[in-house]
Design a protein around this motif. Structure first.
Motif, PDB file in Angstrom:
ATOM      1  N   PHE A 161      12.442   9.193  -2.651  1.00 53.92           N
ATOM      2  CA  PHE A 161      11.247   9.196  -2.044  1.00 53.92           C
ATOM      3  C   PHE A 161      10.068   9.047  -3.169  1.00 53.92           C
ATOM      4  O   PHE A 161       9.126   8.336  -2.890  1.00 53.92           O
ATOM      5  CB  PHE A 161      10.861  10.386  -1.131  1.00 53.92           C
ATOM      6  CG  PHE A 161      11.463  10.176   0.395  1.00 53.92           C
ATOM      7  CD1 PHE A 161      11.057   8.870   0.902  1.00 53.92           C
ATOM      8  CD2 PHE A 161      12.549  10.937   0.650  1.00 53.92           C
ATOM      9  CE1 PHE A 161      11.696   8.689   2.387  1.00 53.92           C
ATOM     10  CE2 PHE A 161      12.814  10.810   1.971  1.00 53.92           C
ATOM     11  CZ  PHE A 161      12.729   9.848   2.909  1.00 53.92           C
ATOM     12  N   ASP A 162      10.356   9.840  -4.304  1.00 52.66           N
ATOM     13  CA  ASP A 162       9.440   9.579  -5.395  1.00 52.66           C
ATOM     14  C   ASP A 162       9.544   8.001  -5.875  1.00 52.66           C
ATOM     15  O   ASP A 162       8.201   7.743  -6.135  1.00 52.66           O
ATOM     16  CB  ASP A 162       9.596  10.549  -6.519  1.00 52.66           C
ATOM     17  CG  ASP A 162       9.512  12.055  -6.020  1.00 52.66           C
ATOM     18  OD1 ASP A 162       8.466  12.076  -5.357  1.00 52.66           O
ATOM     19  OD2 ASP A 162       9.807  12.955  -6.750  1.00 52.66           O
ATOM     20  N   ARG A 163      10.601   7.579  -6.068  1.00 57.88           N
ATOM     21  CA  ARG A 163      10.839   6.315  -6.408  1.00 57.88           C
ATOM     22  C   ARG A 163      10.099   5.192  -5.511  1.00 57.88           C
ATOM     23  O   ARG A 163       9.509   4.163  -6.020  1.00 57.88           O
ATOM     24  CB  ARG A 163      12.285   5.891  -6.827  1.00 57.88           C
ATOM     25  CG  ARG A 163      12.698   6.504  -7.997  1.00 57.88           C
ATOM     26  CD  ARG A 163      14.139   5.925  -8.307  1.00 57.88           C
ATOM     27  NE  ARG A 163      15.240   5.762  -7.288  1.00 57.88           N
ATOM     28  CZ  ARG A 163      15.837   6.850  -7.108  1.00 57.88           C
ATOM     29  NH1 ARG A 163      16.103   7.908  -7.903  1.00 57.88           N
ATOM     30  NH2 ARG A 163      16.995   6.751  -6.465  1.00 57.88           N
ATOM     31  N   ILE A 164      10.214   5.384  -4.096  1.00 57.04           N
ATOM     32  CA  ILE A 164       9.748   4.688  -3.220  1.00 57.04           C
ATOM     33  C   ILE A 164       8.212   4.705  -3.406  1.00 57.04           C
ATOM     34  O   ILE A 164       7.420   3.815  -3.182  1.00 57.04           O
ATOM     35  CB  ILE A 164      10.243   4.715  -1.888  1.00 57.04           C
ATOM     36  CG1 ILE A 164      11.761   4.349  -1.749  1.00 57.04           C
ATOM     37  CG2 ILE A 164       9.412   4.282  -0.771  1.00 57.04           C
ATOM     38  CD1 ILE A 164      12.436   4.899  -0.581  1.00 57.04           C
ATOM     39  N   MET A 165       7.772   5.765  -3.567  1.00 53.97           N
ATOM     40  CA  MET A 165       6.052   6.104  -3.845  1.00 53.97           C
ATOM     41  C   MET A 165       5.591   5.295  -4.865  1.00 53.97           C
ATOM     42  O   MET A 165       4.577   5.047  -4.730  1.00 53.97           O
ATOM     43  CB  MET A 165       5.767   7.654  -3.603  1.00 53.97           C
ATOM     44  CG  MET A 165       4.394   8.081  -3.850  1.00 53.97           C
ATOM     45  SD  MET A 165       3.575   7.720  -2.402  1.00 53.97           S
ATOM     46  CE  MET A 165       3.833   8.996  -1.519  1.00 53.97           C
ATOM     47  N   LEU A 166       6.460   5.474  -6.054  1.00 51.83           N
ATOM     48  CA  LEU A 166       5.936   4.891  -7.080  1.00 51.83           C
ATOM     49  C   LEU A 166       5.938   3.442  -7.022  1.00 51.83           C
ATOM     50  O   LEU A 166       4.954   2.551  -7.231  1.00 51.83           O
ATOM     51  CB  LEU A 166       6.982   5.223  -8.331  1.00 51.83           C
ATOM     52  CG  LEU A 166       6.723   4.443  -9.618  1.00 51.83           C
ATOM     53  CD1 LEU A 166       5.308   5.065 -10.050  1.00 51.83           C
ATOM     54  CD2 LEU A 166       7.819   4.806 -10.589  1.00 51.83           C
ATOM     55  N   LEU A 167       6.852   2.775  -6.168  1.00 51.82           N
ATOM     56  CA  LEU A 167       6.731   1.351  -5.854  1.00 51.82           C
ATOM     57  C   LEU A 167       5.688   0.926  -4.953  1.00 51.82           C
ATOM     58  O   LEU A 167       5.253  -0.068  -5.177  1.00 51.82           O
ATOM     59  CB  LEU A 167       8.251   0.879  -5.351  1.00 51.82           C
ATOM     60  CG  LEU A 167       9.610   0.837  -6.048  1.00 51.82           C
ATOM     61  CD1 LEU A 167      10.719   0.463  -5.415  1.00 51.82           C
ATOM     62  CD2 LEU A 167       9.253  -0.090  -7.013  1.00 51.82           C
ATOM     63  N   HIS A 168       5.567   1.692  -4.248  1.00 49.77           N
ATOM     64  CA  HIS A 168       4.397   1.685  -3.374  1.00 49.77           C
ATOM     65  C   HIS A 168       2.877   1.511  -4.036  1.00 49.77           C
ATOM     66  O   HIS A 168       2.236   0.628  -3.854  1.00 49.77           O
ATOM     67  CB  HIS A 168       4.345   2.451  -2.144  1.00 49.77           C
ATOM     68  CG  HIS A 168       5.148   2.175  -0.971  1.00 49.77           C
ATOM     69  ND1 HIS A 168       6.284   2.916  -0.726  1.00 49.77           N
ATOM     70  CD2 HIS A 168       5.102   1.238   0.090  1.00 49.77           C
ATOM     71  CE1 HIS A 168       6.654   2.499   0.514  1.00 49.77           C
ATOM     72  NE2 HIS A 168       6.123   1.516   0.771  1.00 49.77           N
ATOM     73  N   ILE A 169       2.695   2.605  -4.884  1.00 46.30           N
ATOM     74  CA  ILE A 169       1.773   2.475  -5.725  1.00 46.30           C
ATOM     75  C   ILE A 169       1.603   1.284  -6.713  1.00 46.30           C
ATOM     76  O   ILE A 169       0.315   0.636  -6.437  1.00 46.30           O
ATOM     77  CB  ILE A 169       1.539   3.716  -6.425  1.00 46.30           C
ATOM     78  CG1 ILE A 169       1.289   4.856  -5.749  1.00 46.30           C
ATOM     79  CG2 ILE A 169       0.511   3.750  -7.627  1.00 46.30           C
ATOM     80  CD1 ILE A 169       1.720   6.325  -6.273  1.00 46.30           C
ATOM     81  N   LEU A 227       2.895  -1.748  -6.000  1.00 47.93           N
ATOM     82  CA  LEU A 227       2.746  -2.963  -5.056  1.00 47.93           C
ATOM     83  C   LEU A 227       1.048  -2.906  -4.524  1.00 47.93           C
ATOM     84  O   LEU A 227       0.468  -3.806  -4.459  1.00 47.93           O
ATOM     85  CB  LEU A 227       3.631  -2.820  -3.902  1.00 47.93           C
ATOM     86  CG  LEU A 227       5.048  -3.186  -4.059  1.00 47.93           C
ATOM     87  CD1 LEU A 227       5.799  -2.981  -2.892  1.00 47.93           C
ATOM     88  CD2 LEU A 227       5.247  -4.670  -4.513  1.00 47.93           C
ATOM     89  N   PHE A 228       0.432  -1.740  -4.414  1.00 49.02           N
ATOM     90  CA  PHE A 228      -0.678  -1.519  -4.007  1.00 49.02           C
ATOM     91  C   PHE A 228      -1.756  -2.181  -5.023  1.00 49.02           C
ATOM     92  O   PHE A 228      -2.603  -2.754  -4.911  1.00 49.02           O
ATOM     93  CB  PHE A 228      -1.176  -0.180  -3.612  1.00 49.02           C
ATOM     94  CG  PHE A 228      -2.491  -0.220  -3.063  1.00 49.02           C
ATOM     95  CD1 PHE A 228      -2.931  -0.409  -1.859  1.00 49.02           C
ATOM     96  CD2 PHE A 228      -3.530   0.577  -3.761  1.00 49.02           C
ATOM     97  CE1 PHE A 228      -4.029  -0.456  -1.219  1.00 49.02           C
ATOM     98  CE2 PHE A 228      -4.768   0.854  -3.149  1.00 49.02           C
ATOM     99  CZ  PHE A 228      -5.023   0.347  -2.082  1.00 49.02           C
ATOM    100  N   LEU A 229      -1.507  -1.653  -6.373  1.00 47.83           N
ATOM    101  CA  LEU A 229      -2.415  -2.127  -7.394  1.00 47.83           C
ATOM    102  C   LEU A 229      -2.037  -3.618  -7.694  1.00 47.83           C
ATOM    103  O   LEU A 229      -2.964  -4.219  -8.033  1.00 47.83           O
ATOM    104  CB  LEU A 229      -1.928  -1.244  -8.703  1.00 47.83           C
ATOM    105  CG  LEU A 229      -2.360   0.262  -8.774  1.00 47.83           C
ATOM    106  CD1 LEU A 229      -1.700   0.711  -9.866  1.00 47.83           C
ATOM    107  CD2 LEU A 229      -3.602   0.258  -8.481  1.00 47.83           C
ATOM    108  N   MET A 230      -0.778  -4.045  -7.416  1.00 45.52           N
ATOM    109  CA  MET A 230      -0.478  -5.447  -7.727  1.00 45.52           C
ATOM    110  C   MET A 230      -1.671  -6.319  -6.652  1.00 45.52           C
ATOM    111  O   MET A 230      -1.869  -7.379  -6.933  1.00 45.52           O
ATOM    112  CB  MET A 230       0.880  -5.858  -7.602  1.00 45.52           C
ATOM    113  CG  MET A 230       1.644  -5.439  -8.895  1.00 45.52           C
ATOM    114  SD  MET A 230       3.365  -5.646  -8.828  1.00 45.52           S
ATOM    115  CE  MET A 230       3.434  -7.470  -8.108  1.00 45.52           C
ATOM    116  N   LEU A 231      -1.363  -5.716  -5.456  1.00 46.44           N
ATOM    117  CA  LEU A 231      -2.448  -6.438  -4.449  1.00 46.44           C
ATOM    118  C   LEU A 231      -3.845  -6.666  -4.846  1.00 46.44           C
ATOM    119  O   LEU A 231      -4.338  -7.569  -4.710  1.00 46.44           O
ATOM    120  CB  LEU A 231      -2.142  -5.661  -3.059  1.00 46.44           C
ATOM    121  CG  LEU A 231      -3.278  -6.084  -1.923  1.00 46.44           C
ATOM    122  CD1 LEU A 231      -2.602  -6.993  -1.081  1.00 46.44           C
ATOM    123  CD2 LEU A 231      -3.696  -4.867  -1.127  1.00 46.44           C
TER     124      LEU A 231
END
Length: 183
Positions: free
Chosen positions: A40-48, A50-54
């Motif tokens: 879940f920590d890795r998934i949270m990092l990926l979401h962050i 992706l949000f910054l890339m957006l």
């Protein structure tokens, strides 16, 4: 005693390994929990990320694609305002724009394709009216209506509207001059 309970292996597990089994179960539970939390920590990092890339892509869109378009629209708006400022003050520009955009109802002489005011080519040996809703002629595409160059069609509509307004303006001025001369 039941038959399987007298086995020495069962006796060993029951007497010696009971505490080890509990510790093993606790360790497996903790390892499982740590694995899930790490995932879940890795998934949270990926979401962050992706949000910054957006936001980076959105900012790039604004500055690379949209900003030049807005500058071009601003220049075009200024150019249109300059052209409209050169029109005579007697013209109702808002009405002309509404007619060009199709918001207003066409004038009575424009509906039948007889041209607007004076037909195009009148007095010059040309044909009758230009046809079309605004007396603007064909579609400049050589094909059926709707398949021609839409930009040229819109330009012809504008030209016909301005021509009809200027012809009616000249007609009004001439009529008022005739009335003042008659008095």
């Amino acid at each position: 005693m039941p038959e399987g309970m007298r086995d020495e292996h069962f006796d060993y597990v029951y007497n010696v390994a009971y505490k080890d089994l509990i510790d093993g179960t606790v360790e497996v539970k903790q390892a499982h929990y740590d694995t899930i939390i790490a995932m879940f920590d890795r998934i949270m990092l990926l979401h962050i990320v992706l949000f910054l890339m957006l936001w980076v892509i959105f900012a790039g869109f604004l500055f690379i694609l949209l900003n030049p378009l807005l500058k071009r629209v601003s220049k075009e708006r200024r150019r249109i305002a300059e052209l409209m400022s050169q029109l005579p003050l007697e013209l109702d520009v808002e009405k002309l724009v509404g007619r060009a955009l199709g918001a207003g109802a066409p004038a009575a002489g424009n509906a039948g394709g007889a041209g607007s005011g004076a037909p195009s080519g009148a007095g010059h040996g040309g044909g009758g009216g230009g046809g079309g809703l605004f007396g603007a002629g064909g579609n400049n595409g050589g094909g059926p209506a709707g398949q021609g160059d839409q930009g040229a069609d819109a330009t012809n509509k504008w030209k016909a509207i301005i021509k009809s307004a200027s012809v009616s303006l000249k007609g009004n001025k001439q009529a008022s001059a005739d009335m003042s001369a008659a008095q």
